[in-house]
Design a protein around this motif. Structure first.
Motif, PDB file in Angstrom:
ATOM      1  N   ASP A 122      37.650  30.757  26.706  1.00 35.91           N
ATOM      2  CA  ASP A 122      36.628  29.762  27.038  1.00 35.91           C
ATOM      3  C   ASP A 122      35.570  29.664  25.950  1.00 35.91           C
ATOM      4  N   LYS A 123      35.263  30.784  25.315  1.00 31.19           N
ATOM      5  CA  LYS A 123      34.233  30.782  24.279  1.00 31.19           C
ATOM      6  C   LYS A 123      34.706  30.119  22.984  1.00 31.19           C
ATOM      7  N   GLU A 152      33.555  26.669  22.933  1.00 27.90           N
ATOM      8  CA  GLU A 152      32.108  26.518  22.868  1.00 27.90           C
ATOM      9  C   GLU A 152      31.534  26.956  21.530  1.00 27.90           C
ATOM     10  N   MET A 165      43.327  25.189  32.908  1.00 24.77           N
ATOM     11  CA  MET A 165      41.957  24.834  32.533  1.00 24.77           C
ATOM     12  C   MET A 165      41.575  23.473  33.102  1.00 24.77           C
ATOM     13  N   GLN A 221      40.792  23.938  36.666  1.00 24.47           N
ATOM     14  CA  GLN A 221      39.491  24.595  36.805  1.00 24.47           C
ATOM     15  C   GLN A 221      38.352  23.603  36.596  1.00 24.47           C
TER      16      GLN A 221
END
Length: 315
Positions: free
Chosen positions: A137-138, A141, A183, A186
């Motif tokens: 997930d990072k 970002e 994903m 989600q």
């Protein structure tokens, strides 16, 4: 006379012709016109001699040789896709673009065999190392952080290679299809959750606003009713006070009139007129009226009334 040319003469002529062509070619090649943002590396007898900048230059034939032409403009280098593993052991495919330029033509020629290939390889290894420290997930970002780490690493090596990296951009980070589907689910769940929370918050605020409006309405109604009752009470009190004041003033005036000369007779006369008028009204009414026995003796009634008024005056 024999005019035939011997083979030896033909051979010598050909050799000298080739030598002449080589000399002419080298003379032309020794003349160089360098364009803007371009640098030529010149070697003399295999050793670095000079770096030619923009303009007109003449070299020594057969001695000076241009071994490299460096373009000083900014260029882009595509970093091909590569497989990387995140900290949570998820495989992703990453590619990018390097924006760089030659800052030192001499180092770019002698410091590395191929600075473009070297920069591409170093960008790939640095990207793999940075993504390995981040969870999946990072990685989406922290694109800027990954790009900055690659730029810092390339510029550290670029001091030796004679190049400067302006920026590095990640084009795509592609996880496996299964992870991508998870994903997406989600993200959809998160959006639905936010929508439900937003609707609940809106309904809550609506109920609060409605209850506050009802409460304020009831308060305003009660305040209005209280003010109405207060006003009515104040009005009745003012009315009673006015009547009492008027009655007291009238009694005071009657008392003052009685003690004046001729006041007693005036009061008797006024009472006689009112008594007679009242009897006349009773006679007109269709009712049965019982009078006292001494009604005909008006003087005695007036004298009794006079005594009663005198007592009140003396009191």
């Amino acid at each position: 006379m024999n005019n035939e040319v011997s083979p030896i003469d033909l051979f010598n002529f050909a050799v000298w012709g080739i030598i002449f062509l080589v000399i002419i070619t080298q003379l032309f090649r020794s003349i160089r016109i360098v364009s803007t943002r371009t640098a030529l590396i010149v070697e003399r007898l295999g050793k670095y001699k000079a770096t030619l900048g923009p303009g007109f230059h003449v070299l020594i034939p057969f001695i000076d040789v241009v071994t490299a032409i460096q373009d000083l403009r900014e260029e882009t280098i595509d970093v091909p896709p590569q497989e990387c593993f995140s900290k949570d052991e998820v495989q992703v495919e990453v590619d990018g673009v390097i924006y760089m330029s030659v800052s030192d033509p001499i180092k770019a020629t002698y410091g590395v065999t191929d600075y473009r290939f070297a920069a591409m390889q170093l960008a790939q290894t640095t990207t793999r190392s940075v993504i390995g420290t981040l969870e999946l997930d990072k990685t989406f970002e922290e694109r800027d952080m990954i790009s900055q780490a690659v730029v810092d690493t390339l510029n550290a090596a670029g001091e030796t290679w004679g190049v400067h990296v302006h920026r590095y951009e990640i084009k795509n980070i592609k996880p496996p299809s299964t992870v991508q589907c998870a994903m997406e689910k989600q993200v959809t769940a998160e959006r639905e959750k936010r929508a439900i929370l937003a609707r609940a918050e809106g309904d809550k605020q609506s109920r609060i606003n409605t209850s506050e409006g009802t409460m304020r309405e009831l308060i305003n109604l009660s305040e209005g009713e209280r003010q109405r009752l207060v006003n009515e009470a104040e009005g009745r009190a003012s009315e009673i006070l006015a009547l009492a004041t008027a009655t007291a003033e009238s009694i005071e005036k009657i008392g003052n009139a009685v003690v004046q000369p001729g006041g007693e007779e005036a009061i008797k006369l006024n009472l006689s007129e009112k008594f007679i008028n009242n009897i006349a009204h009773l006679a007109d009414a269709e009712t049965s009226v019982i009078f006292p026995a001494d009604l005909t003796n008006l003087n005695q009634l007036l004298e009794a009334l006079d005594l009663h008024i005198a007592r009140k005056a003396n009191a």
